[in-house]
Scaffold this active site. Structure first.
Site, short mmCIF file in Angstrom:
data_model
loop_
_atom_site.label_atom_id
_atom_site.label_comp_id
_atom_site.label_asym_id
_atom_site.label_seq_id
_atom_site.Cartn_x
_atom_site.Cartn_y
_atom_site.Cartn_z
NE ARG A 61 -3.54 0.29 2.60
CZ ARG A 61 -4.78 0.46 2.13
NH1 ARG A 61 -5.41 -0.55 1.55
NH2 ARG A 61 -5.39 1.63 2.22
CE LYS A 117 -3.68 -1.20 -19.23
NZ LYS A 117 -2.61 -0.53 -19.91
CE LYS A 143 2.89 -0.23 -12.52
NZ LYS A 143 1.72 -0.18 -13.41
#
Ligand code: AGP
Length: 615
Positions: free
Chosen positions: A27, A488, A610
């Site tokens: 997070r 995507k 990423k």
């Protein structure tokens, strides 16, 4: 989006809290910190960087033994990821410690007033103001819970707050508004956290707290009230996820969780950016209005999904601010010998802030004397550090390689920049600016509505698992959306997919159409430019006549497309320029579902990373 943990029980609080933070590090990992109540004092430690840095510091200097504590892993919004800005934050006396997840919109005013009353605030964060506000309320409130309620009534924005006070060493007090908070109910011990992942190793009995609630947690009890002290209802439940599923919020993939987080991410990115008079206040921009009025050209540099946000930015910037705007692929930019000068504003869009192609484009633009603004999701990363100004998106950490919530928040950011340019240049009146801001404020709910009706998208995606290729068509701002849908599908399903401007069909691509070829069409609003809408309806007819299988994404109430759609996906009607915020979501779900049907690892697709930190 940060990770927060609180503990009251009989075990060493430090161990429980740090282990809980480890479960929540996804997070946020810009910094980490803990505070423990021991011997009538607060002992705390905090370090920039990942949790490992805090663990090392605790090895060097262990905290005092205590059985009550709070901890925090930070995803920086206000203030760079430094030791000073790490949570917890203390008041002047060191007897109150606070940690926070969210964005306090009115913190600048609160901070200014506190400093005028003699408080010394050490960090750049919005959170620290809360510690000092609690300090001020304590004498009259008679306890931390009441002090917290009084402070919460002064706060605007989104927050989950946890606090401890040396005067009440058996309690942790927490409050929430527009930000998650759950209680873990143990036997002779209780927990607080942003999500259950932090404590399901100890207990699976959880309590979800509601909006505008304060909870006073003790080892064998917890009391829930509203912000005015009235007893409040709460929802008890049993958690049956395993630890890994808990980190994904119960979803099979981080990507699915991040798609679902988009309404909140859009709302968080809007928070604190509209001034009280309705105009925009992009306080972290750090480019003066004078600088912005001096700009005569804008060039956007980005890669991949971020470049599609840049293409949409071009439409918004030129329409609202009337400044010429070009979108350049960062990897091509500096080899084109672009014409840049002091009157050029180069906007670098990057989720990670570390993409080497984009960073090198920024450096080239700086050498050429251009002014630089970055739109970025990672506070303190390389690209914003090398730009003159930054507008941070508040998507929270995006774990899945395929960018989803970061993309939607990049759109929000570019809309804000386009409106801000129009505002400082006097192209739009305040009422025109506030009208668009109100439309943006309605978008989280519109995105939520799309998420509620995407089941037909999943069905059609699964039916295409054996296809070799899918084409995507769009016009106007729907063209970059078509490109994003194709990207995507490429990166997740490893399928050939191509996005086109629908007007280009007749210039070649229509030769690709044959019986059964699946074509996804993003239909512009019929209320925007009817000529665009009519043209794309003609395009759908043309491909249908040649055997295409048409998957049409169109606004509710758009009846003209119904007869030409083999599958019709409805999206809410929204203003023309804002449509990508809702039309992109079905394409994200489509690609994710099709890749899942093919058995792919959706979070970590093959060959991809990423953040691409090589050219
Ligand atoms: C998008 O799904 C991809 N992960 C990729 O295209 C990404 O958008 C691109 O590499 C840019 O990354 P950045 O936003 O971190 O600069």
């Amino acid at each position: 989006m940060c990770g927060i943990v609180g503990y009251v029980g009989d075990r060493p609080a430090l161990d429980v809290v740090v282990d809980g933070l480890a479960r929540l590090e996804y997070r946020g990992y810009d910094s980490a910190g803990v505070a423990v109540l021991a011997g009538g004092t607060i002992d705390s430690a905090k370090r920039a960087g990942k949790l490992a840095n805090l663990r090392a510091a605790l090895e060097e200097r262990p905290l005092a033994e205590g059985t009550v504590g709070i901890g925090h892993t930070r995803w920086a919004t206000h203030g760079a990821p430094t030791d000073v800005n790490a949570h917890p934050h203390l008041d002047c006396t060191g007897s109150v410690a606070v940690i926070h997840n969210g964005i306090i919109e009115n913190f600048a005013t609160l901070r200014r007033d506190l400093e005028e009353r003699g408080h010394e605030l050490l960090s750049e964060t919005d959170t620290e103001a809360v510690a000092h506000l609690l300090e001020e309320e304590m004498p009259e409130a008679g306890g931390l819970a009441e002090a917290m309620r009084r402070v919460c009534r002064k706060l605007e924005g989104a927050f989950t707050l946890l606090a401890v006070d040396t005067a009440d060493p058996g309690a942790v007090v927490a409050a929430r508004r527009n930000s998650p908070l759950v209680v873990g109910r143990g036997d002779g011990e209780n927990f607080l956290a942003s999500d259950v992942a932090a404590f399901i190793a100890h207990t699976r009995d959880a309590v979800e707290l509601g909006q505008d609630q304060v909870v006073e947690l003790r080892r064998d009890s917890f009391t829930v009230t509203d912000f005015f002290g009235h007893p409040a209802a709460y929802n008890e439940y049993h958690v049956d996820w395993d630890a890994s599923a808990a980190e994904k919020g119960g979803y099979d993939y981080f990507m699915l969780k991040e798609i679902a987080e988009q309404p909140q991410a859009v709302a968080d990115t809007l928070l604190g950016r509209a001034g009280l008079d309705g105009t925009l206040a992009l306080d972290e921009m750090r480019l003066s209005d004078e600088d912005l009025r001096d700009i005569d050209k804008i060039v956007i540099v980005a890669c991949g999904t971020a470049s599609h946000a840049g293409m949409i930015a071009k439409y918004a910037i030129e329409h609202w601010s009337r400044l010429p705007c070009e979108m350049e692929l960062a990897s091509e930019f500096r080899y084109r010998d672009p014409i840049l000068d002091r009157q050029t504003l180069v906007i670098a869009i990057s989720q990670s802030g570390e993409t080497m192609d984009t960073l090198m484009a920024v450096r080239h633009a700086k050498e050429q004397g251009a002014r630089l603004l970055s739109i970025c999701n990672v506070n303190g990363s390389s690209i914003p550090r090398e730009c003159d100004a930054v507008l941070y998106t508040h998507a929270g950490p995006e774990v899945a390689v395929a960018s989803t919530k970061a993309f939607l928040t990049q759109l929000v950011a570019v809309y804000l920049v386009a409106l801000y340019l129009a505002q400082v240049r006097g192209i739009k009146y305040t009422d025109e600016i506030t009208a668009v801001i109100s439309q943006l404020a309605a978008m989280p709910e519109k995105v939520e509505k799309v998420l509620d009706i995407v089941e037909p998208v999943r069905e059609v995606a699964r039916s295409l698992a054996s296809e070799k290729c899918v084409l995507f068509l769009g016009r106007h701002v729907g063209f970059p959306v078509a490109l994003e849908g194709a990207l995507k599908l490429k990166e997740l399903a490893y399928m050939h997919a191509e996005g086109f401007a629908a007007g280009e069909l007749k210039h070649g691509p229509i030769a690709l159409i044959e019986d059964g070829v699946p074509v996804v069409v993003v239909v512009p609003s019929p209320r925007g430019r009817s000529v665009l809408h009519n043209k794309i309806v003609s395009n759908i007819q043309e491909i249908r006549a040649r055997g295409a299988r048409t998957i049409v994404i169109a606004e509710e109430g758009d009846e003209a497309v119904v007869q030409y759609a083999d599958t019709l996906i409805r999206i809410p009607d929204v203003p023309t320029l804002l449509q990508p915020l809702v039309s992109t979501v079905p394409l994200q779900v489509f690609a994710c579902e099709l890749a899942t049907a093919k058995g792919h690892d959706v979070d970590q697709p093959r060959n991809l990373a990423k953040s691409v930190t090589v050219e």
